[in-house]
Structures are given as C-alpha cells and as structure tokens.
Design a protein around this motif. Structure first.
Motif, PDB file in Angstrom:
ATOM      1  N   VAL A  94       0.855  -1.189   0.000  1.00  0.00           N
ATOM      2  CA  VAL A  94       0.000   0.000   0.000  1.00  0.00           C
ATOM      3  C   VAL A  94       0.891   1.239   0.000  1.00  0.00           C
ATOM      4  O   VAL A  94       1.725   1.425   0.887  1.00  0.00           O
ATOM      5  N   CYS A  95       0.711   2.071  -1.022  1.00  0.00           N
ATOM      6  CA  CYS A  95       1.506   3.299  -1.122  1.00  0.00           C
ATOM      7  C   CYS A  95       0.944   4.346  -0.175  1.00  0.00           C
ATOM      8  O   CYS A  95      -0.268   4.573  -0.140  1.00  0.00           O
ATOM      9  N   THR A  96       1.841   4.984   0.593  1.00  0.00           N
ATOM     10  CA  THR A  96       1.397   6.052   1.494  1.00  0.00           C
ATOM     11  C   THR A  96       2.132   7.356   1.195  1.00  0.00           C
ATOM     12  O   THR A  96       2.173   8.251   2.033  1.00  0.00           O
ATOM     13  N   SER A  97       2.729   7.462   0.013  1.00  0.00           N
ATOM     14  CA  SER A  97       3.369   8.734  -0.353  1.00  0.00           C
ATOM     15  C   SER A  97       2.286   9.779  -0.619  1.00  0.00           C
ATOM     16  O   SER A  97       1.097   9.469  -0.615  1.00  0.00           O
ATOM     17  N   ILE A  98       2.696  10.996  -0.907  1.00  0.00           N
ATOM     18  CA  ILE A  98       1.824  12.154  -0.795  1.00  0.00           C
ATOM     19  C   ILE A  98       0.462  12.040  -1.493  1.00  0.00           C
ATOM     20  O   ILE A  98      -0.574  12.258  -0.862  1.00  0.00           O
ATOM     21  N   SER A  99       0.433  11.649  -2.771  1.00  0.00           N
ATOM     22  CA  SER A  99      -0.862  11.609  -3.470  1.00  0.00           C
ATOM     23  C   SER A  99      -1.779  10.571  -2.846  1.00  0.00           C
ATOM     24  O   SER A  99      -2.987  10.807  -2.684  1.00  0.00           O
ATOM     25  N   CYS A 100      -1.222   9.441  -2.514  1.00  0.00           N
ATOM     26  CA  CYS A 100      -2.027   8.376  -1.915  1.00  0.00           C
ATOM     27  C   CYS A 100      -2.419   8.755  -0.487  1.00  0.00           C
ATOM     28  O   CYS A 100      -3.555   8.540  -0.065  1.00  0.00           O
ATOM     29  N   HIS A 101      -1.481   9.358   0.219  1.00  0.00           N
ATOM     30  CA  HIS A 101      -1.762   9.827   1.583  1.00  0.00           C
ATOM     31  C   HIS A 101      -2.961  10.783   1.569  1.00  0.00           C
ATOM     32  O   HIS A 101      -3.877  10.668   2.390  1.00  0.00           O
ATOM     33  N   GLU A 135       6.757   3.310  -0.694  1.00  0.00           N
ATOM     34  CA  GLU A 135       6.855   4.658  -1.250  1.00  0.00           C
ATOM     35  C   GLU A 135       6.210   4.648  -2.629  1.00  0.00           C
ATOM     36  O   GLU A 135       5.920   3.581  -3.174  1.00  0.00           O
ATOM     37  N   CYS A 136       6.049   5.807  -3.202  1.00  0.00           N
ATOM     38  CA  CYS A 136       5.377   5.992  -4.494  1.00  0.00           C
ATOM     39  C   CYS A 136       5.676   4.861  -5.491  1.00  0.00           C
ATOM     40  O   CYS A 136       6.823   4.525  -5.747  1.00  0.00           O
ATOM     41  N   ILE A 137       4.598   4.299  -6.027  1.00  0.00           N
ATOM     42  CA  ILE A 137       4.742   3.214  -7.002  1.00  0.00           C
ATOM     43  C   ILE A 137       4.293   3.670  -8.398  1.00  0.00           C
ATOM     44  O   ILE A 137       3.919   2.866  -9.241  1.00  0.00           O
ATOM     45  N   ALA A 138       4.328   4.976  -8.587  1.00  0.00           N
ATOM     46  CA  ALA A 138       4.056   5.578  -9.898  1.00  0.00           C
ATOM     47  C   ALA A 138       2.607   5.418 -10.350  1.00  0.00           C
ATOM     48  O   ALA A 138       2.338   5.338 -11.546  1.00  0.00           O
ATOM     49  N   GLY A 139       1.705   5.401  -9.392  1.00  0.00           N
ATOM     50  CA  GLY A 139       0.289   5.374  -9.753  1.00  0.00           C
ATOM     51  C   GLY A 139      -0.416   6.606  -9.182  1.00  0.00           C
ATOM     52  O   GLY A 139      -1.614   6.588  -8.918  1.00  0.00           O
ATOM     53  N   CYS A 140       0.352   7.693  -9.000  1.00  0.00           N
ATOM     54  CA  CYS A 140      -0.144   8.889  -8.302  1.00  0.00           C
ATOM     55  C   CYS A 140      -1.411   9.462  -8.929  1.00  0.00           C
ATOM     56  O   CYS A 140      -2.273   9.969  -8.224  1.00  0.00           O
ATOM     57  N   ASP A 141      -1.524   9.407 -10.241  1.00  0.00           N
ATOM     58  CA  ASP A 141      -2.696  10.004 -10.900  1.00  0.00           C
ATOM     59  C   ASP A 141      -3.952   9.172 -10.673  1.00  0.00           C
ATOM     60  O   ASP A 141      -5.045   9.600 -11.007  1.00  0.00           O
ATOM     61  N   PRO A 144      -5.829   6.520  -4.317  1.00  0.00           N
ATOM     62  CA  PRO A 144      -4.750   5.760  -3.685  1.00  0.00           C
ATOM     63  C   PRO A 144      -4.467   4.460  -4.443  1.00  0.00           C
ATOM     64  O   PRO A 144      -5.376   3.803  -4.928  1.00  0.00           O
ATOM     65  N   SER A 145      -3.201   4.145  -4.477  1.00  0.00           N
ATOM     66  CA  SER A 145      -2.747   3.048  -5.319  1.00  0.00           C
ATOM     67  C   SER A 145      -2.097   1.953  -4.464  1.00  0.00           C
ATOM     68  O   SER A 145      -1.443   2.250  -3.473  1.00  0.00           O
ATOM     69  N   MET A 146      -2.316   0.732  -4.856  1.00  0.00           N
ATOM     70  CA  MET A 146      -1.625  -0.365  -4.179  1.00  0.00           C
ATOM     71  C   MET A 146      -1.271  -1.445  -5.192  1.00  0.00           C
ATOM     72  O   MET A 146      -1.808  -1.449  -6.317  1.00  0.00           O
TER      73      MET A 146
HETATM   74  S1  FES Z   1       2.032   8.717  -4.300  1.00  0.00           S
HETATM   75 FE1  FES Z   1       1.131   6.746  -4.297  1.00  0.00          FE
HETATM   76  S2  FES Z   1       1.557   6.042  -6.258  1.00  0.00           S
HETATM   77 FE2  FES Z   1       2.594   7.928  -6.196  1.00  0.00          FE
END
Ligand code: FES
Length: 172
Positions: A94-101, A135-141, A144-146
């Motif tokens: 589970v991505c918790t970087s900024i966009s997903c957060h 960390e970010c898995i390049a699905g920011c757009d 939330p991405s996993m």
């Molecule tokens: S911040 Fe979650 S995929 Fe980039």
C-alpha cells in the motif's frame, strides 16, 4: 497473475536456478551488452522463481552473472522492490506517499491490517498475505494506489479493497 509462479523457499536452502529460469535469463542476457548490466532483471527472475531473494539466491545470481556477491548485495539493499525475506503468497503493498496519503491511503492500510489480523511487515499465519507500506509506485494520478505482487489496483477504496481481499482469500 504472476504470483502463481512463486514457490517460496526456505531460508538457507541450497539453490540453483531451475532450467526454465535459466532459459529466461539466457534470453534476457541477449538484450544487454554485458552480463553485469542484466543484474536487475535477473534478480527479478530470482524473486519470481523463489518468492524472495535469500543470501543463497543472491549468490546464485552473482555466480550466473560473474559478479562479486557483495555487488549483488549492494543492489539488493538499494532497491525496495526485492523481497529480502519470505513473504506471503500475496504481497500487499500500500503506497502512502503524498498523493495516496491525501486520498486515504492510511485508512486502506489500516483496513487491510484489520481484515487480515496483521500489522505492517507481517504475514498471516497461513502464509497467504504479507502487508507492507511502500513509497510511491508511480500510480499517483490514480491514487490511492496499491499493488499485489506485481499487479496494480487503483484507485482503491474500502469497497474495492474488501472485494479484492475476498477474492484473493478464496483463490489462495
Ligand atoms: S504517491 Fe502513491 S503512487 Fe505515487
């Protein structure tokens, strides 16, 4: 899904790439100018073959590519996509970087843990699921991405997560 190829091996188990993995590696090597340049994809073959990359698996990669094991170790610890310890059949990332957060990643993470009865970096007793935060898995757009193993699931919400976990539980 690729996880069906995994056969999780025991720590310390002696290993050599099986013939089908060697055939994949031979093919990969034709696309690179040197054996050493193929290190990342060959490590990926190791992970797909054994489910994780043990010390022995790293040594096997080093042997096949004529590299010092210490070089392989350095690369393994740099990239987070390689599992350095056994994981469950389904590795939930589970991505918790900024966009997903900003789009509810933490509540997804918490829901995963509650549903499975495990915390971060833990594996269910039956070996089916491991839960990690990444960390970010390049699905920011599509946050939330996993990811589950190497497959993306996005954008996620509580309902989709429940359906996904139900399906994987039935399959596992
Ligand atoms: S911040 Fe979650 S995929 Fe980039």
């Amino acid at each position: 899904m690729s996880h069906t190829r995994y056969r999780v091996m025991e720590a310390g188990e002696a290993r050599r790439f099986p013939p089908e993995a060697m055939a994949r590696i031979e093919k990969i090597l034709t696309r690179y100018p040197t054996k050493q340049a193929a290190l990342l994809p060959v490590l990926w073959v190791a992970q797909e073959t054994w489910g994780w990359i043990s010390k022995e698996a790293g040594e096997e990669v080093a042997r096949v590519l004529d590299l010092p094991p210490s070089h392989v170790d350095g690369v393994l610890t740099f990239y987070t996509m390689y599992n350095l310890r056994p994981v469950g059949k389904h590795l939930l990332q589970v991505c918790t970087s900024i966009s997903c957060h900003l789009n509810g990643a933490e509540s997804l993470l918490e829901r995963c843990g509650k549903r499975l009865g495990i915390g971060l970096e833990e594996t269910t007793a039956d070996g089916k699921f491991t839960l990690v935060e990444v960390e970010c898995i390049a699905g920011c757009d599509r946050a939330p991405s996993m990811m589950v193993n190497d497959q993306y699931f996005e954008p996620m919400d509580a309902g989709k997560l429940d359906a996904l976990l139900d399906r994987l539980s039935r399959e596992a």
